[in-house]
Write a protein that holds these residues in place. Structure first.
Motif, short mmCIF file in Angstrom:
data_model
loop_
_atom_site.label_atom_id
_atom_site.label_comp_id
_atom_site.label_asym_id
_atom_site.label_seq_id
_atom_site.Cartn_x
_atom_site.Cartn_y
_atom_site.Cartn_z
N TYR A 86 0.87 -1.19 0.00
CA TYR A 86 0.00 0.00 0.00
C TYR A 86 0.90 1.23 0.00
O TYR A 86 1.88 1.28 0.76
CB TYR A 86 -0.89 0.04 1.25
N LYS A 87 0.59 2.19 -0.86
CA LYS A 87 1.30 3.48 -0.83
C LYS A 87 0.29 4.58 -0.60
O LYS A 87 -0.76 4.62 -1.24
CB LYS A 87 2.02 3.73 -2.15
N GLY A 88 0.61 5.49 0.31
CA GLY A 88 -0.25 6.64 0.58
C GLY A 88 0.05 7.78 -0.38
O GLY A 88 0.98 7.68 -1.18
N ASP A 131 6.21 -3.81 -15.91
CA ASP A 131 7.34 -4.74 -15.88
C ASP A 131 8.65 -3.97 -15.99
O ASP A 131 8.75 -3.05 -16.79
CB ASP A 131 7.25 -5.72 -17.06
N LYS A 132 9.61 -4.37 -15.19
CA LYS A 132 10.91 -3.73 -15.33
C LYS A 132 12.03 -4.63 -14.84
O LYS A 132 11.81 -5.59 -14.10
CB LYS A 132 10.94 -2.40 -14.59
N ILE A 133 13.24 -4.28 -15.28
CA ILE A 133 14.43 -4.94 -14.75
C ILE A 133 15.12 -3.92 -13.87
O ILE A 133 15.41 -2.80 -14.30
CB ILE A 133 15.35 -5.42 -15.88
N ARG A 134 15.31 -4.29 -12.61
CA ARG A 134 15.84 -3.35 -11.62
C ARG A 134 17.20 -3.82 -11.12
O ARG A 134 17.32 -4.90 -10.55
CB ARG A 134 14.84 -3.22 -10.46
N ARG A 135 18.22 -2.99 -11.36
CA ARG A 135 19.54 -3.26 -10.80
C ARG A 135 19.63 -2.49 -9.49
O ARG A 135 19.35 -1.30 -9.45
CB ARG A 135 20.64 -2.79 -11.75
N SER A 173 9.90 15.41 -4.07
CA SER A 173 10.20 13.99 -4.11
C SER A 173 8.90 13.21 -4.18
O SER A 173 7.83 13.76 -4.35
CB SER A 173 10.95 13.60 -2.84
N LYS A 174 9.05 11.89 -4.05
CA LYS A 174 7.85 11.05 -4.02
C LYS A 174 7.77 10.44 -2.63
O LYS A 174 7.77 9.24 -2.47
CB LYS A 174 7.98 9.97 -5.09
N THR A 175 7.69 11.32 -1.63
CA THR A 175 7.65 10.87 -0.25
C THR A 175 6.24 10.41 0.10
O THR A 175 5.27 11.11 -0.16
CB THR A 175 8.05 12.03 0.68
N ARG A 176 6.12 9.22 0.65
CA ARG A 176 4.80 8.69 0.97
C ARG A 176 4.87 7.54 1.95
O ARG A 176 5.89 6.89 2.08
CB ARG A 176 4.11 8.23 -0.31
N LYS A 177 3.74 7.32 2.61
CA LYS A 177 3.66 6.16 3.50
C LYS A 177 3.73 4.90 2.63
O LYS A 177 3.11 4.85 1.57
CB LYS A 177 2.34 6.18 4.27
P1 ATP Z 1 8.78 1.06 -5.78
O1 ATP Z 1 9.54 2.32 -5.57
O2 ATP Z 1 7.83 0.77 -4.66
O3 ATP Z 1 9.64 -0.11 -6.13
P2 ATP Z 1 8.19 1.59 -8.56
O4 ATP Z 1 9.49 2.31 -8.60
O5 ATP Z 1 8.06 0.34 -9.34
O6 ATP Z 1 7.79 1.33 -7.04
P3 ATP Z 1 6.75 4.04 -8.79
O7 ATP Z 1 6.47 4.68 -10.09
O8 ATP Z 1 7.82 4.64 -7.94
O9 ATP Z 1 7.03 2.52 -9.08
O10 ATP Z 1 5.45 3.95 -7.87
C1 ATP Z 1 4.22 3.33 -8.29
C2 ATP Z 1 3.23 4.39 -8.65
O11 ATP Z 1 2.03 3.95 -9.32
C3 ATP Z 1 2.75 5.16 -7.48
O12 ATP Z 1 3.25 6.47 -7.56
C4 ATP Z 1 1.21 5.14 -7.54
O13 ATP Z 1 0.66 6.34 -7.12
C5 ATP Z 1 0.96 4.84 -8.99
N1 ATP Z 1 -0.36 4.21 -9.18
C6 ATP Z 1 -0.85 3.16 -8.53
N2 ATP Z 1 -2.12 2.81 -8.93
C7 ATP Z 1 -2.44 3.70 -9.89
C8 ATP Z 1 -3.58 3.86 -10.74
N3 ATP Z 1 -4.65 3.05 -10.66
N4 ATP Z 1 -3.55 4.85 -11.66
C9 ATP Z 1 -2.46 5.66 -11.75
N5 ATP Z 1 -1.35 5.55 -10.98
C10 ATP Z 1 -1.32 4.59 -10.06
#
Ligand code: ATP
Ligand code: CA
Ligand code: CA
Length: 182
Positions: A70-72, A111-115, A79-83
């Motif tokens: 869950y992300k708040g 989908d992604k490849i994360r280093r 930044s992308k600061t969130r719960k």
């Molecule tokens: P993490 O940092 O947790 O590994 P990530 O880097 O893969 O995640 P981010 O782009 O940083 O991905 O975060 C996921 C984003 O997707 C969040 O910012 C969230 O608000 C957004 N999101 C989630 N659901 C929806 C939706 N239904 N429509 C649009 N955006 C959404």
């Protein structure tokens, strides 16, 4: 916990990895992440700026790491600061069934490849997404009462040390993918 994260688009991952190495960041490992985002029956998470996600990461040929997150809403401008609350789950199928029975719907997949690298208390990732390109994220996970502005300054300082001074991105991968479709 609170996730403090800043992301930037990068053009040459090889070059950035060399700079990370020079900085003293330690390479940890590489993951292929498959994310399924859900939307609630009564709420549009795009509007509330929240997120509900199941992440699947292959560990070997037969096993996966499976995480429900869950992300708040974002708490600050730069930044992308969130719960962020994460919990490991034992079955993606059953978790999806629970959510779908309650009216949640699959909204999108990413989908992604994360280093993954570590530097001091930060996690630095280089994320390669099909169609979108490559991004670097620098993240710190902290307690609720932490000084967020200070952490953001520290993260920006690391970007500066890596010679990354522009192309910062506050939009999520999911929204970037949606924009890319249009
Ligand atoms: P993490 O940092 O947790 O590994 P990530 O880097 O893969 O995640 P981010 O782009 O940083 O991905 O975060 C996921 C984003 O997707 C969040 O910012 C969230 O608000 C957004 N999101 C989630 N659901 C929806 C939706 N239904 N429509 C649009 N955006 C959404
Ligand atoms: Ca992120
Ligand atoms: Ca993160």
């Amino acid at each position: 916990m609170i996730e403090v994260e800043i992301k930037a688009k990068i053009e040459n991952p090889k070059y950035e990895i060399e700079k990370l190495d020079k900085l003293g960041a330690k390479y940890s490992h590489t993951e292929r992440q498959h994310d399924i985002y859900f939307n609630a029956p009564d709420k549009d998470y795009k509007k509330t700026d929240e997120a509900l996600r199941i992440r699947k990461i292959p560990k070997n040929d037969t096993e996966f790491e499976k995480i429900l997150t869950y992300k708040g809403p974002k708490l600050n401008d730069i930044s992308k600061t969130r719960k962020e609350i994460e919990v490991e789950i034992s079955s993606i199928t059953k978790m999806t069934e629970i959510l779908e029975n309650l009216g949640f719907k699959k909204a999108a997949t990413v989908d992604k490849i994360r280093r993954i690298f570590t530097y001091e208390n930060y996690t630095i990732t280089i994320d390669k997404l099909e169609k979108l390109g490559t991004y670097m994220e620098i993240e710190d996970v902290v307690k609720e009462d932490a000084n967020i502005d200070e952490i953001c300054d520290n993260i920006m300082e690391i970007f500066k040390k890596l010679d990354i001074t522009d192309n910062f991105e506050r939009t999520s991968y999911l929204e970037l993918l949606e924009e890319n479709k249009e």
